[in-house]
Design a protein around this motif. Structure first.
Motif, short mmCIF file in Angstrom:
data_model
loop_
_atom_site.label_atom_id
_atom_site.label_comp_id
_atom_site.label_asym_id
_atom_site.label_seq_id
_atom_site.Cartn_x
_atom_site.Cartn_y
_atom_site.Cartn_z
N VAL A 54 -8.87 5.59 7.09
CA VAL A 54 -8.72 5.54 5.64
C VAL A 54 -8.60 6.97 5.14
O VAL A 54 -9.43 7.83 5.45
CB VAL A 54 -9.91 4.83 4.98
CG1 VAL A 54 -9.79 4.90 3.45
CG2 VAL A 54 -9.98 3.37 5.43
N ALA A 55 -7.56 7.25 4.38
CA ALA A 55 -7.29 8.59 3.88
C ALA A 55 -8.33 8.99 2.84
O ALA A 55 -8.95 8.14 2.20
CB ALA A 55 -5.90 8.64 3.26
N PRO A 56 -8.52 10.29 2.64
CA PRO A 56 -9.40 10.74 1.55
C PRO A 56 -8.76 10.48 0.20
O PRO A 56 -7.62 10.90 -0.04
CB PRO A 56 -9.55 12.24 1.82
CG PRO A 56 -8.31 12.63 2.55
CD PRO A 56 -7.94 11.43 3.39
N MET A 57 -9.50 9.80 -0.67
CA MET A 57 -8.97 9.48 -1.99
C MET A 57 -10.09 9.60 -3.01
O MET A 57 -11.20 9.14 -2.78
CB MET A 57 -8.36 8.08 -2.00
CG MET A 57 -7.11 7.97 -1.14
SD MET A 57 -6.48 6.29 -0.99
CE MET A 57 -7.72 5.56 0.10
N ALA A 58 -9.77 10.20 -4.13
CA ALA A 58 -10.77 10.56 -5.13
C ALA A 58 -11.13 9.37 -6.02
O ALA A 58 -10.36 8.43 -6.18
CB ALA A 58 -10.24 11.70 -6.00
#
Length: 368
Positions: free
Chosen positions: A81-85
Motif C-alpha cells: 500500500v502506497a503512502p497516502m496522506a
C-alpha cells in the motif's frame, strides 16, 4: 451507471464508483486530481493500456504462486500500500482501517509523514509497516520520526524525493480545498488552526501547509546522511531518470520506486510504464525496482512485472475502498486485486512471479 455496493464490486472501477457516490466533491477531487493540466495523470493509464504482455502457452500449470519479498518484507502479493496522506478524510478510522486490511491480506502498509494516525497506533494493527518520510525544514523532527519509525518496528524507510514543493493541483485550487478540523497530520502535531485547515478562495490550504513544512533543498548529501542515520532498508520514491536510480544504488539504497506521484507533481513527466524499463536496465540487480502510479488491477501488476519491476505500490484504489466501506472496502480491493492477478498469471502461463518477469512485452507506438 448506478454505483454497486462495495461488497458487490467485481473490479476496482466498481469500488471507485461506489466511493465517488459517497464523497463530497472537493474530497473526491483531492483524491482523484493531478497537477497542471493532468497530462501525466492521464498518461499513466494510457501507457499501461498500451503495454501488451505476450502469454506463454502449453506450460502445463494449474496454479500460481503470488508470494513475494519486497525490500525484505514477506508479502502474499507483489504489492504494498502506497503512502497516502490524511486518510481520515475518507473514513473516520482512516489509516487504521486500511492497515488492518493490509495486515489481513498480507501486504506491507506504508505510513505517510502526513498520516492522520500515528505510526505507533498503526503498529498495533499488526501490519508490516514501512515509513514514508518527507524532507522537513525541522531537522530535529526528521530525526524524531526516524527514531519513532524504528521503535515502532517499521521494516523499511521510504524517502519521497519528487516533492520539493507540492505540484499545483487545479482542482484543489478551484475548490479552495482545506482539511476539516477533525483531520490532522498526526506526526506534525498540527491543530485546527494550522495552515492546512485555513481555506482561502483560489488556494489549496494543504499546499500552503506543505510549503511551510517541507524543505525543497533535499540533495544527494542529505540522502547519504539519511542512509547513515537510519538502520532500516532505504527506499527512494519518485525516481524516473535512470541516472538518478543508479546514483541511489551507489549511495546504498535498497530499492527505488519509479513514480511520478500519481500524476500529482511535475505535469509532463513520463508515465511510469515508459520510465520503468530504462531504470531497470540502469540498475540491474543493484537495487530492487518498484513502481506506482496508475495501477488499477491484476493485469497491470503483470504488466509491470514483465517490464522488470519487483512489485507495485497501490494508491488510489485503496482510498476508494476506504471511502466506500472502511476496512471491508480496502479488503475488497485487495481481494479483487489478488483474484485478477492469479487469473492473469495463469492466462499468461506463469507459475510464479519470476515467470512473469520473463514474459515478453510490446508497446503500441501511440498509447492514445
Amino acid at each position: 451507471m448506478t454505483a454497486p455496493r462495495p461488497r458487490e464490486a467485481v473490479d476496482l472501477a466498481d469500488v471507485e464508483r461506489a466511493a465517488a457516490a459517497l464523497l463530497a466533491p472537493e474530497v473526491r477531487d483531492f483524491v482523484a486530481g493531478g497537477s497542471g493540466m493532468e497530462r501525466t495523470l492521464a498518461a499513466n493509464r494510457a501507457a499501461l493500456d498500451a503495454t501488451h504482455v505476450v502469454p506463454r502457452v502449453l506450460t502445463g500449470i494449474d496454479s500460481t504462486d503470488t508470494s513475494a519479498s519486497l525490500v525484505g518484507t514477506a508479502a502474499r502479493l507483489p504489492v504494498a500500500v502506497a503512502p497516502m496522506a490524511y486518510q481520515c478524510l475518507l473514513h473516520p478510522e482512516g489509516e487504521l482501517a486500511a492497515a488492518r486490511a493490509a495486515a489481513a491480506r498480507g501486504v506491507p502498509f506504508t505510513v505517510s509523514t502526513l498520516s492522520s494516525r500515528t505510526v505507533e497506533e498503526l503498529a498495533e494493527t499488526g501490519a508490516a509497516l514501512w515509513f514514508q518520510l518527507y524532507w522537513l525544514r525541522d531537522r530535529g523532527l526528521v530525526e524524531e520520526l526516524l527514531d519513532r519509525a524504528e521503535d515502532a518496528g517499521c521494516q523499511a524507510l521510504v524517502i519521497t524525493v519528487d516533492v520539493p514543493v507540492m505540484g499545483r493541483r487545479a482542482r484543489d485550487v478551484r475548490n479552495g480545498f482545506a482539511l476539516p478540523s477533525s483531520v490532522r497530520a498526526a506526526h506534525l502535531d498540527t491543530g485546527p488552526t494550522s495552515h492546512a485547515h485555513v481555506g482561502r478562495a483560489g488556494s489549496s490550504a494543504v499546499a500552503d501547509h506543505t510549503a511551510l513544512a517541507f524543505d525543497p533543498t533535499l540533495g544527494w548529501r542529505d540522502l547519504e546522511w539519511l542512509r547513515g542515520r537510519c538502520r532500516l532498508p532505504l527506499v527512494v520514491k519518485g525516481v524516473l531518470d535512470p541516472r538518478d536510480a543508479a546514483r541511489c544504488a551507489d549511495l546504498g539504497a535498497s530499492a527505488v520506486v519509479v513514480s511520478n506521484h500519481g500524476g500529482r507533481q511535475f505535469d509532463g513527466a513520463p508515465p511510469t510504464a515508459v520510465a520503468l524499463p530504462r531504470v531497470v536496465e540502469a540498475v540491474g540487480d543493484a537495487v530492487e525496482v518498484l513502481v506506482d502510479s496508475g495501477i488499477r488491477g491484476g493485469s497491470d501488476v503483470v504488466r509491470v512485472l514483465a517490464l522488470g519491476a519487483r512489485g507495485a505500490l497501490l494508491g488510489r484504489p485503496v482510498l476508494w475502498g476506504l471511502a466506500a466501506d472502511g476496512q471491508r472496502g480496502v479488503t475488497r480491493v485487495l481481494d479483487l486485486l489478488r483474484l485478477e492477478l492469479e487469473q492473469a498469471l495463469l492466462l499468461a502461463g506463469c507459475a510464479d512471479l519470476a515467470d512473469a518477469g520473463r514474459l515478453a512485452t510490446y508497446v503500441r507506438s501511440d498509447p492514445s
